[in-house]
Design a protein around this motif. Structure first.
Motif, PDB file in Angstrom:
ATOM      1  N   LEU A   4      -7.457   3.797  -8.137  1.00 14.30           N
ATOM      2  CA  LEU A   4      -8.077   2.476  -8.112  1.00 14.30           C
ATOM      3  C   LEU A   4      -7.210   1.438  -8.815  1.00 14.30           C
ATOM      4  O   LEU A   4      -7.118   0.284  -8.384  1.00 14.30           O
ATOM      5  CB  LEU A   4      -9.461   2.516  -8.771  1.00 14.30           C
ATOM      6  CG  LEU A   4     -10.579   3.158  -7.964  1.00 14.30           C
ATOM      7  CD1 LEU A   4     -11.828   3.311  -8.822  1.00 14.30           C
ATOM      8  CD2 LEU A   4     -10.877   2.345  -6.721  1.00 14.30           C
ATOM      9  N   ALA A   5      -6.563   1.838  -9.883  1.00 16.77           N
ATOM     10  CA  ALA A   5      -5.720   0.912 -10.636  1.00 16.77           C
ATOM     11  C   ALA A   5      -4.551   0.397  -9.797  1.00 16.77           C
ATOM     12  O   ALA A   5      -4.050  -0.708 -10.029  1.00 16.77           O
ATOM     13  CB  ALA A   5      -5.203   1.579 -11.901  1.00 16.77           C
ATOM     14  N   ASP A   6      -4.126   1.169  -8.803  1.00 20.37           N
ATOM     15  CA  ASP A   6      -3.016   0.761  -7.942  1.00 20.37           C
ATOM     16  C   ASP A   6      -3.445  -0.207  -6.837  1.00 20.37           C
ATOM     17  O   ASP A   6      -2.594  -0.797  -6.181  1.00 20.37           O
ATOM     18  CB  ASP A   6      -2.363   1.991  -7.299  1.00 20.37           C
ATOM     19  CG  ASP A   6      -1.627   2.853  -8.320  1.00 20.37           C
ATOM     20  OD1 ASP A   6      -1.268   2.335  -9.392  1.00 20.37           O
ATOM     21  OD2 ASP A   6      -1.430   4.048  -8.027  1.00 20.37           O
ATOM     22  N   LEU A   7      -4.746  -0.353  -6.621  1.00 19.19           N
ATOM     23  CA  LEU A   7      -5.243  -1.246  -5.570  1.00 19.19           C
ATOM     24  C   LEU A   7      -5.487  -2.642  -6.119  1.00 19.19           C
ATOM     25  O   LEU A   7      -5.840  -2.804  -7.293  1.00 19.19           O
ATOM     26  CB  LEU A   7      -6.563  -0.711  -5.008  1.00 19.19           C
ATOM     27  CG  LEU A   7      -6.526   0.569  -4.200  1.00 19.19           C
ATOM     28  CD1 LEU A   7      -7.947   1.014  -3.873  1.00 19.19           C
ATOM     29  CD2 LEU A   7      -5.722   0.370  -2.931  1.00 19.19           C
ATOM     30  N   PRO A   8      -5.356  -3.666  -5.266  1.00 20.49           N
ATOM     31  CA  PRO A   8      -5.779  -5.006  -5.690  1.00 20.49           C
ATOM     32  C   PRO A   8      -7.260  -4.986  -6.052  1.00 20.49           C
ATOM     33  O   PRO A   8      -8.051  -4.264  -5.430  1.00 20.49           O
ATOM     34  CB  PRO A   8      -5.529  -5.870  -4.449  1.00 20.49           C
ATOM     35  CG  PRO A   8      -4.565  -5.101  -3.621  1.00 20.49           C
ATOM     36  CD  PRO A   8      -4.804  -3.657  -3.919  1.00 20.49           C
ATOM     37  N   GLU A   9      -7.658  -5.751  -7.025  1.00 19.75           N
ATOM     38  CA  GLU A   9      -9.030  -5.709  -7.536  1.00 19.75           C
ATOM     39  C   GLU A   9     -10.068  -5.922  -6.431  1.00 19.75           C
ATOM     40  O   GLU A   9     -11.110  -5.266  -6.422  1.00 19.75           O
ATOM     41  CB  GLU A   9      -9.227  -6.746  -8.638  1.00 19.75           C
ATOM     42  CG  GLU A   9     -10.529  -6.559  -9.382  1.00 19.75           C
ATOM     43  CD  GLU A   9     -10.613  -7.387 -10.639  1.00 19.75           C
ATOM     44  OE1 GLU A   9     -11.749  -7.645 -11.061  1.00 19.75           O
ATOM     45  OE2 GLU A   9      -9.568  -7.762 -11.195  1.00 19.75           O
ATOM     46  N   ALA A  10      -9.802  -6.789  -5.474  1.00 20.28           N
ATOM     47  CA  ALA A  10     -10.750  -7.078  -4.401  1.00 20.28           C
ATOM     48  C   ALA A  10     -10.966  -5.883  -3.471  1.00 20.28           C
ATOM     49  O   ALA A  10     -11.951  -5.827  -2.751  1.00 20.28           O
ATOM     50  CB  ALA A  10     -10.282  -8.271  -3.586  1.00 20.28           C
ATOM     51  N   GLN A  11     -10.059  -4.911  -3.489  1.00 21.32           N
ATOM     52  CA  GLN A  11     -10.173  -3.755  -2.608  1.00 21.32           C
ATOM     53  C   GLN A  11     -10.675  -2.502  -3.326  1.00 21.32           C
ATOM     54  O   GLN A  11     -10.808  -1.455  -2.705  1.00 21.32           O
ATOM     55  CB  GLN A  11      -8.808  -3.443  -1.982  1.00 21.32           C
ATOM     56  CG  GLN A  11      -8.304  -4.513  -1.069  1.00 21.32           C
ATOM     57  CD  GLN A  11      -6.919  -4.191  -0.536  1.00 21.32           C
ATOM     58  OE1 GLN A  11      -6.382  -3.112  -0.761  1.00 21.32           O
ATOM     59  NE2 GLN A  11      -6.339  -5.152   0.165  1.00 21.32           N
ATOM     60  N   ARG A  12     -10.961  -2.595  -4.600  1.00 20.42           N
ATOM     61  CA  ARG A  12     -11.343  -1.402  -5.372  1.00 20.42           C
ATOM     62  C   ARG A  12     -12.734  -0.897  -5.063  1.00 20.42           C
ATOM     63  O   ARG A  12     -12.980   0.304  -5.080  1.00 20.42           O
ATOM     64  CB  ARG A  12     -11.218  -1.687  -6.868  1.00 20.42           C
ATOM     65  CG  ARG A  12      -9.786  -1.847  -7.301  1.00 20.42           C
ATOM     66  CD  ARG A  12      -9.678  -2.095  -8.778  1.00 20.42           C
ATOM     67  NE  ARG A  12      -8.294  -2.448  -9.090  1.00 20.42           N
ATOM     68  CZ  ARG A  12      -7.907  -2.945 -10.233  1.00 20.42           C
ATOM     69  NH1 ARG A  12      -8.796  -3.146 -11.201  1.00 20.42           N
ATOM     70  NH2 ARG A  12      -6.648  -3.244 -10.434  1.00 20.42           N
TER      71      ARG A  12
END
Length: 115
Positions: free
Chosen positions: A23-31
């Motif tokens: 999750l940390a590797d994803l943009p916040e809007a896609q988490r």
């Protein structure tokens, strides 16, 4: 999501938790997203009920019986042959499928003691 390793569980009924590192590797809007299809809802409900049934000993030691229950329940949900009430559609299996925790808002029966 990542699967939770448990000693006593059916392969079909493996619960999941968030994969914090991924999750940390994803943009916040896609988490965090909602379920996007009825299939995801059917999988969540049938998977959770199968998990509970396995933990409660309803399938004996038969992975095949647990898999059949899961598959047939998903089919019945999709064909509207079974219809859980609205709290089931919205809440059941959120912890099992997504690791979502929160306070219980309903009476819970302990299947071991039936109290």
């Amino acid at each position: 999501m990542k699967k939770v390793e448990e000693r006593d569980r059916a392969v079909v009924a493996v619960r999941s938790v968030p994969d914090i590192a991924a999750l940390a590797d994803l943009p916040e809007a896609q988490r965090y997203v909602s379920e996007l299809s009825a299939k995801q809802v059917f999988d969540r409900l049938a998977g959770c009920w199968t998990y509970w049934g396995w933990k409660g000993g309803y399938f004996g030691a038969s992975e095949e019986d647990a898999q059949a229950f899961y598959d047939e329940l998903r089919f019945m949900l999709a064909k509207q042959m079974v219809a859980p009430n609205s709290p089931q559609w919205f809440n059941t299996g959120l912890h099992w499928a997504y690791g979502i925790d929160g306070p219980a808002r309903a009476t819970i029966v302990d299947w071991k003691t039936a109290s």
